[in-house]
Design a protein around this motif. Structure first.
Motif, short mmCIF file in Angstrom:
data_model
loop_
_atom_site.label_atom_id
_atom_site.label_comp_id
_atom_site.label_asym_id
_atom_site.label_seq_id
_atom_site.Cartn_x
_atom_site.Cartn_y
_atom_site.Cartn_z
N SER A 109 -4.86 -10.90 -6.31
CA SER A 109 -4.27 -9.70 -5.73
C SER A 109 -3.56 -8.87 -6.79
N ARG A 110 -3.34 -7.61 -6.45
CA ARG A 110 -2.50 -6.77 -7.29
C ARG A 110 -1.03 -7.20 -7.20
N VAL A 111 -0.68 -7.91 -6.15
CA VAL A 111 0.67 -8.45 -6.01
C VAL A 111 0.77 -9.66 -6.94
N GLY B 269 -6.26 -3.94 0.92
CA GLY B 269 -5.50 -3.08 0.02
C GLY B 269 -4.23 -2.55 0.66
N GLU C 73 -1.73 -5.37 0.58
CA GLU C 73 -1.18 -5.49 -0.77
C GLU C 73 -0.13 -4.41 -1.04
N GLN D 184 3.75 -5.01 -2.00
CA GLN D 184 4.30 -4.52 -3.27
C GLN D 184 5.54 -3.67 -3.04
#
Length: 253
Positions: free
Chosen positions: A7-9, A115, A118, A122
């Protein structure tokens, strides 16, 4: 089919489970994590598990989830981890209903629902970082996880973050849902299953994962997963949770 990606997290994983026929049973193993899920068309929080969580598919719809790294869940959901231990609850039980409704509307109109999950995680992590009463808490949780994954005892893990064992226990309840001893067992189980799944023998897995012997490994699998290790390694455990219920505060056992 089950799929996942980084993940972007930081430290999190985005995962998805293809639709399965209603009535399909699965087994979710404890991993020290908390998840934000889009499941059966509802936003759901999966709390940290101390034992295998049986699931039964109700509607036969795909599932999307964001699995947060150990200790991050409380900073996203705004509740102590032990309040959701061994539970699956609607997100509206921990967030304001209006906020949950707006999030659901965003997901409904999104080409990439994962997304959206996420992005909201965030945002909440950044907000917590700015407003945290204890700025050290996140780094402390990460340090404890790292120490336990390396095989440190509870005493050593506590000393490594300059806490007494009693203080560490309270911190772990809030961050992970249970004490450091239980967290160490869960993390060791996950490491062992990865080794076994990669083709290592059960005896070799037990040795490399830090168990006293293969019998010790087998007992721990049965205690935490609820089935013998040979049975556990045949099917692929499912991540989707069981029916949501209402949150209840619990102390560490």
């Amino acid at each position: 089919m089950y799929e996942e990606r980084p993940s972007r997290v930081p430290g999190a994983v985005v995962w998805s489970q293809a639709a399965k026929p209603p009535g399909t049973r699965g087994r979710v193993l404890p991993d020290g994590c908390m998840d934000l899920l889009l499941w059966n068309g509802e936003l759901v929080v999966a709390g940290p598990d101390t034992r295998a969580h049986a699931s039964v598919e109700r509607l036969g719809e795909p599932v999307t989830g964001l699995r947060l790294r150990p200790g991050a869940g409380p900073r996203v959901f705004g509740v102590h981890a032990h309040e959701l231990r061994d539970q699956r609850v609607p997100l509206s039980a921990v967030w304001p209903e209006r906020e949950v409704r707006e999030l659901a509307e965003r997901i409904a109109g999104a080409a990439d629902p994962a997304g959206v999950l996420e992005a909201v995680a965030q945002r909440r992590l950044r907000t917590h970082e700015r407003e945290a009463a204890d700025p050290r808490a996140a780094a402390l949780a990460d340090a404890v996880v790292a120490a336990l994954r390396q095989g440190a005892s509870v005493t050593r893990a506590a000393a490594g973050v300059s806490l007494s064992e009693r203080q560490l226990h309270r911190r772990c309840l809030d961050a992970f849902g249970y004490g450091a001893k239980t967290l160490a067992r869960v993390l060791r189980l996950q490491a062992a299953l990865s080794l076994a799944g990669a083709g290592n023998s059960l005896a070799g897995t037990a040795l490399r994962a830090g168990y006293a012997d293969q019998a010790h490994f087998s007992r721990e699998v049965k205690a935490l997963a609820g089935v013998p290790v040979t049975e556990l390694l045949r099917p692929v455990p499912l991540r989707p949770p069981s029916e949501p219920d209402l949150p209840k505060s619990r102390s560490d056992g």
